[in-house]
Write a protein that holds these residues in place. Structure first.
Motif, mmCIF file in Angstrom:
data_model
loop_
_atom_site.group_PDB
_atom_site.id
_atom_site.type_symbol
_atom_site.label_atom_id
_atom_site.label_comp_id
_atom_site.label_asym_id
_atom_site.label_seq_id
_atom_site.Cartn_x
_atom_site.Cartn_y
_atom_site.Cartn_z
ATOM 1 N N PHE A 81 -38.134 68.290 21.964
ATOM 2 C CA PHE A 81 -37.005 67.943 21.086
ATOM 3 C C PHE A 81 -37.473 67.525 19.698
ATOM 4 C CE2 PHE A 81 -34.844 67.350 25.264
ATOM 5 C CZ PHE A 81 -33.992 68.429 25.109
ATOM 6 N N TYR A 82 -38.647 66.937 19.628
ATOM 7 C CA TYR A 82 -39.200 66.592 18.311
ATOM 8 C C TYR A 82 -39.331 67.852 17.449
ATOM 9 C CZ TYR A 82 -43.128 66.418 15.155
ATOM 10 O OH TYR A 82 -43.938 66.597 14.075
ATOM 11 N N ASN A 83 -39.893 68.912 18.061
ATOM 12 C CA ASN A 83 -40.050 70.153 17.287
ATOM 13 C C ASN A 83 -38.706 70.794 16.968
ATOM 14 O OD1 ASN A 83 -42.907 71.030 16.709
ATOM 15 N ND2 ASN A 83 -43.085 70.335 18.833
ATOM 16 N N LEU A 84 -37.753 70.669 17.888
ATOM 17 C CA LEU A 84 -36.430 71.246 17.614
ATOM 18 C C LEU A 84 -35.718 70.486 16.496
ATOM 19 C CD1 LEU A 84 -35.096 72.078 21.201
ATOM 20 C CD2 LEU A 84 -36.189 73.590 19.530
ATOM 21 N N VAL A 85 -36.040 69.211 16.339
ATOM 22 C CA VAL A 85 -35.425 68.446 15.250
ATOM 23 C C VAL A 85 -36.078 68.796 13.926
ATOM 24 C CG1 VAL A 85 -35.071 66.133 14.289
ATOM 25 C CG2 VAL A 85 -34.763 66.521 16.743
ATOM 26 N N PHE A 86 -37.389 68.732 13.888
ATOM 27 C CA PHE A 86 -38.037 68.722 12.571
ATOM 28 C C PHE A 86 -38.490 70.095 12.085
ATOM 29 C CE2 PHE A 86 -38.490 64.333 14.130
ATOM 30 C CZ PHE A 86 -37.733 63.729 13.140
ATOM 31 N N PHE A 87 -38.754 71.049 12.994
ATOM 32 C CA PHE A 87 -39.201 72.339 12.469
ATOM 33 C C PHE A 87 -38.113 73.038 11.660
ATOM 34 C CE2 PHE A 87 -40.692 76.616 12.131
ATOM 35 C CZ PHE A 87 -42.022 76.417 11.802
ATOM 36 N N PRO A 88 -36.853 73.065 12.140
ATOM 37 C CA PRO A 88 -35.817 73.743 11.332
ATOM 38 C C PRO A 88 -35.622 73.110 9.947
ATOM 39 C CG PRO A 88 -35.030 73.340 13.558
ATOM 40 C CD PRO A 88 -36.320 72.590 13.423
ATOM 41 N N MET A 89 -36.044 71.874 9.789
ATOM 42 C CA MET A 89 -35.888 71.245 8.465
ATOM 43 C C MET A 89 -36.727 71.965 7.403
ATOM 44 S SD MET A 89 -35.731 67.179 9.249
ATOM 45 C CE MET A 89 -34.468 66.482 10.316
ATOM 46 N N HIS A 90 -37.846 72.564 7.819
ATOM 47 C CA HIS A 90 -38.608 73.382 6.869
ATOM 48 C C HIS A 90 -37.724 74.508 6.332
ATOM 49 C CE1 HIS A 90 -42.129 71.839 9.304
ATOM 50 N NE2 HIS A 90 -42.581 71.642 8.077
ATOM 51 N N ILE A 91 -36.978 75.109 7.254
ATOM 52 C CA ILE A 91 -36.208 76.308 6.889
ATOM 53 C C ILE A 91 -35.062 75.938 5.944
ATOM 54 C CG2 ILE A 91 -34.812 78.199 7.838
ATOM 55 C CD1 ILE A 91 -36.477 77.756 10.469
ATOM 56 N N ILE A 92 -34.294 74.907 6.304
ATOM 57 C CA ILE A 92 -33.182 74.563 5.412
ATOM 58 C C ILE A 92 -33.721 73.954 4.109
ATOM 59 C CG2 ILE A 92 -31.451 74.318 7.229
ATOM 60 C CD1 ILE A 92 -31.749 71.310 7.053
ATOM 61 N N GLY A 93 -34.904 73.346 4.175
ATOM 62 C CA GLY A 93 -35.517 72.810 2.947
ATOM 63 C C GLY A 93 -35.864 73.924 1.980
ATOM 64 N N ILE A 94 -36.473 74.976 2.505
ATOM 65 C CA ILE A 94 -36.787 76.134 1.660
ATOM 66 C C ILE A 94 -35.488 76.755 1.135
ATOM 67 C CG2 ILE A 94 -37.666 78.509 1.748
ATOM 68 C CD1 ILE A 94 -39.893 76.536 1.530
ATOM 69 N N GLY A 95 -34.417 76.617 1.916
ATOM 70 C CA GLY A 95 -33.116 77.119 1.474
ATOM 71 C C GLY A 95 -32.472 76.254 0.403
ATOM 72 N N GLY A 96 -33.097 75.143 0.078
ATOM 73 C CA GLY A 96 -32.600 74.305 -1.013
ATOM 74 C C GLY A 96 -31.762 73.118 -0.565
ATOM 75 N N HIS A 97 -31.742 72.825 0.732
ATOM 76 C CA HIS A 97 -30.949 71.694 1.247
ATOM 77 C C HIS A 97 -31.556 70.384 0.754
ATOM 78 C CE1 HIS A 97 -28.872 68.998 3.907
ATOM 79 N NE2 HIS A 97 -28.317 69.959 4.624
ATOM 80 N N MET A 98 -30.780 69.633 -0.048
ATOM 81 C CA MET A 98 -31.294 68.378 -0.563
ATOM 82 C C MET A 98 -31.445 67.349 0.553
ATOM 83 S SD MET A 98 -29.044 69.915 -2.650
ATOM 84 C CE MET A 98 -27.595 69.219 -3.379
ATOM 85 N N ARG A 99 -32.433 66.469 0.407
ATOM 86 C CA ARG A 99 -32.497 65.351 1.342
ATOM 87 C C ARG A 99 -31.584 64.251 0.809
ATOM 88 N NH1 ARG A 99 -38.153 62.016 0.686
ATOM 89 N NH2 ARG A 99 -37.953 61.484 -1.513
ATOM 90 N N ARG A 100 -31.258 63.267 1.636
ATOM 91 C CA ARG A 100 -30.418 62.133 1.259
ATOM 92 C C ARG A 100 -29.061 62.585 0.716
ATOM 93 N NH1 ARG A 100 -34.871 58.592 -2.148
ATOM 94 N NH2 ARG A 100 -36.160 57.998 -0.383
ATOM 95 N N ILE A 101 -28.548 63.716 1.186
ATOM 96 C CA ILE A 101 -27.244 64.143 0.690
ATOM 97 C C ILE A 101 -26.185 63.724 1.704
ATOM 98 C CG2 ILE A 101 -27.489 66.481 1.663
ATOM 99 C CD1 ILE A 101 -25.834 67.415 -0.774
ATOM 100 N N TYR A 102 -25.096 63.149 1.167
ATOM 101 C CA TYR A 102 -24.060 62.556 2.017
ATOM 102 C C TYR A 102 -23.248 63.618 2.742
ATOM 103 C CZ TYR A 102 -19.631 60.185 3.077
ATOM 104 O OH TYR A 102 -18.514 59.705 3.692
#
Lengths: 589, 88
Positions: free
Chosen positions: A456-477
């Motif tokens: 589950f750790y990998n399922l949580v954090f690996f996709p964040m690379h993908i949406i991050g490259i897609g431009g998803h800001m962190r700390r966005i409400y």
């Protein structure tokens, strides 16, 4: 300076333990009890940080939807269970704060430096036991102050865990006044606690090693904790000083960080990250050291390249001082400076890669025992490597322009601090639990906990690379407010559900931990067949640790030695040819 | 140092006087650059007094003094880079 005679003198009193309940369990000066106190306190704060993360993930995946059980929050935070934007900012801030300052850092240093340094070096206790106790109670005080900030008007700090000025310096900007001041006071208390601990660890390592325990016979866990203590001793005062300046800006009208009155917001960033990057290594070096011990044990082989491991730790610690600007590439930094920070950051990959290669070489053709600590230690190597590789992307100042402040950064820090530090912490808890509490944790449930956490750790954090490259800001409400991010919402919901399952996956660990305290199998003196000095004393060790001062004949990684029948050779076992008379302890040799 | 009278109160007094002088320098209206240099000069003396007497470095072996001085390049690097940023 503590001499061998002084240590022996303390030994004479070691096993007359007539301390009261209060002195033994609450205001204890015994390094082992202080380590255990830190462990319970930090696990509580880890839970707090985890719960805050669940709230963050709910909001990101289901913006505007009421929280389940959301009615428990006041109107100023989540009316009808719907998280307000300002409360979301506070959640993000406090999640980072609790995880970094009150969970990961003290779990690694407060717990294991306290518990392991005297035991692994053959000392009866820390050099300054009362300072040690004070360090723990300062830590508790700082945690209580930080928790109290949830209950003041305006809520807790909402300026991010980096509390960038002027957002943090002017109450009107973030809408938080008392909460921000409590944050500052809490971290100043924390800094004092950390400094007292660091002085203690350094002095103990230099002055209180048993006869024969030369510096290059110390386990890598102790080397890394020693160098971490030096880093903390030099880095934490910078944070404390900067925080006092920030508090003055908030309260008595100074303008250190306020541009409208000639102050410099970037000065805050420089001061914070001059502390902050060594802090990153404070958060990973002890994990590397403990994992080295566990991998050698689990592979039944000597650690590969012991000396190169020590020099790599020192190299990482040194380079850690000249890379802080890579957190500030986007601040409008002089390009020449940016390039120099990029080069120094990439240089850190060299000692880091040495360590990773040495762990792999240690495991290579070993007689690997996949007990729970070893599983977690192996996961550390794999996950830390993923985090290290994504770090190289960020080190490039041109590439960082794109990925700065995106979920790619969130993925990176969690691969290093969860996949790295937290897996190492789990490995350490499972490995040293029998010594701490005299009972074994259940292996089957340990493996269930490991498997669920890893997946589950990998399922949580690996996709964040993908949406991050897609431009998803962190700390966005509310990610749905931008059209280009709306297609990422299914991924956000997937991450959030995985995060909930990751949280639930910790239940086997919690049950195993507390159940084993009372019902676990009684631990032998040396259940993992290890070589360290702590495995030569009863589980748990008595007050004062050793009946007689041990003499050390070799390093801690003599596994599968052809000189003995068993596959381990404790540091204290003399062989034919070993000089039986203990050499004089030479501090600093 | 055993048997000798410790100079701690004298050092405390010297630090207090230097602090008063610093506050005075800040208010007497010297040019800004000169004020900064004078304040840095006074602060260095205060730091030296603390390190030498309150931290006992004056009474320790040279290797310990060198150990305490070893991190000094780090603040130098920090200040240098911050100044480079400001000078642009």
């Amino acid at each position: 300076m503590a001499t061998v005679e002084a240590v022996a003198g303390q030994m004479a009193h070691a096993h007359h333990d007539d301390r009261s309940f209060l002195r033994r369990y609450i205001f204890s000066t015994d390094h082992k009890m202080i380590g255990i106190q830190f462990l319970f306190a930090c696990l509580f704060f880890l839970l707090v940080g985890g719960l805050l993360a669940m709230l963050i993930r709910w909001q990101v995946a289901f913006p505007g939807k009421p929280l389940p059980f959301g009615g428990i929050f006041p109107e100023t935070m989540a009316p009808n269970g719907i998280i307000l934007p300002e409360f979301y900012n506070a959640l993000v801030t406090m999640h980072g704060t609790f995880m970094i300052f009150f969970a990961i850092m003290p779990l690694l240093v407060g717990v294991y430096a306290n518990y392991l340094i005297p035991l692994k070096l053959g000392a009866p206790d820390m050099a300054f036991p009362r300072l040690n106790m004070m360090s723990f109670w300062l830590f508790v005080s700082s945690g209580i102050i930080m928790l109290a900030s949830f209950f003041v008007e305006g809520g807790p700090s909402a300026a991010g865990w980096t509390v960038y000025a002027p957002l943090s310096a002017v109450p009107e900007y973030s809408g938080v006044s008392a909460g921000q001041q409590l944050w500052i006071v809490s971290i100043v208390f924390f800094a004092a606690s950390s400094l007292l601990g660091s002085v203690n660890y350094i002095t103990t390592v230099i002055n209180m090693r048993a006869p024969g325990m030369t510096l290059f016979r110390m386990p890598l866990s102790i080397w890394s904790l020693f160098i971490t203590a030096i880093l903390a001793l030099l880095a934490v005062p910078i944070l404390a000083g900067a925080l006092v300046m920030l508090l003055f800006d908030q309260t008595i009208g100074t303008t250190f960080f306020l541009p409208e009155h000639g102050g410099q917001p970037l000065l805050w960033q420089h001061l914070f990250w001059f502390f902050g990057h060594p802090e990153v290594y404070i958060l990973i070096l002890p994990a590397m050291g403990m994992v080295s011990d566990i991998i050698a044990n689990g592979s039944r082989k000597p650690i590969f390249g012991y000396h190169s491991m020590v020099f790599a730790i020192a190299g990482i610690a040194f380079l850690g001082w000249i890379v802080w600007g890579h957190h500030m590439f986007q601040s409008g930094m002089n390009p020449l400076l940016g390039t120099s920070f990029m080069v120094s950051t990439m240089a850190i990959a060299v000692p880091t890669a040495i360590k990773v290669c040495n762990w792999l070489a240690t495991m290579w053709r070993g007689n690997i025992q996949f007990h729970t600590p070893m599983l977690n230690a192996t996961a550390f190597v794999a996950m830390f490597t993923v985090g290290g590789l994504s770090g190289i992307f960020m080190a490039s100042n041109s590439l960082d322009i794109f990925i700065h402040d995106t979920y790619f950064i969130v993925a990176h820090i969690h691969y290093v601090l969860f996949g790295g530090s937290l897996f190492a912490i789990f490995a350490a808890i499972y490995f040293w639990y029998p010594k701490m509490f005299g009972r074994m944790m259940n292996e089957t449930w340990g493996k269930v906990h490991f498997a669920l956490t890893f997946v589950f750790y990998n399922l949580v954090f690996f996709p964040m690379h993908i949406i991050g490259i897609g431009g998803h800001m962190r700390r966005i409400y509310d990610p749905t407010q931008y059209t280009f991010m709306q297609p990422m919402q299914p991924m956000n919901r997937f991450i959030t559900i995985s995060a909930f399952l990751l949280f639930v996956s910790q239940i086997p660990f919690v049950i195993n931990f507390f159940w084993s305290l009372f019902k676990g199998k009684k631990a032998e003196i040396n259940p993992w067949r290890d070589n360290g000095l702590e495995w030569t004393v009863p589980s748990p060790p008595a007050h004062g640790n050793f009946e007689i001062t041990p003499t050390v004949y070799r390093g801690p990684y003599e596994f599968s030695s052809p000189e003995v029948d068993e596959d381990f050779l404790p540091q204290t076992t003399p062989l034919n040819g070993d000089r039986r008379t203990a050499p004089e302890q030479v501090p600093g040799d | 140092m055993e048997g000798k009278k410790q100079p701690y109160m004298f050092i405390f007094g010297a630090l207090a006087v230097l602090t008063v002088v610093e506050v005075g320098v800040a208010f007497i209206g010297l040019p800004r650059t000169l004020t900064i240099w004078v304040l840095v000069f006074l602060a260095v003396w205060k730091a030296l007094l603390v390190a030498l007497y309150f931290m006992h470095l004056k009474f320790e072996p040279l290797r310990l003094v060198l150990l305490a001085a070893a991190p000094l390049p780090l603040p130098f690097v920090l200040v240098l880079i911050v100044l480079v940023e400001y000078a642009r």
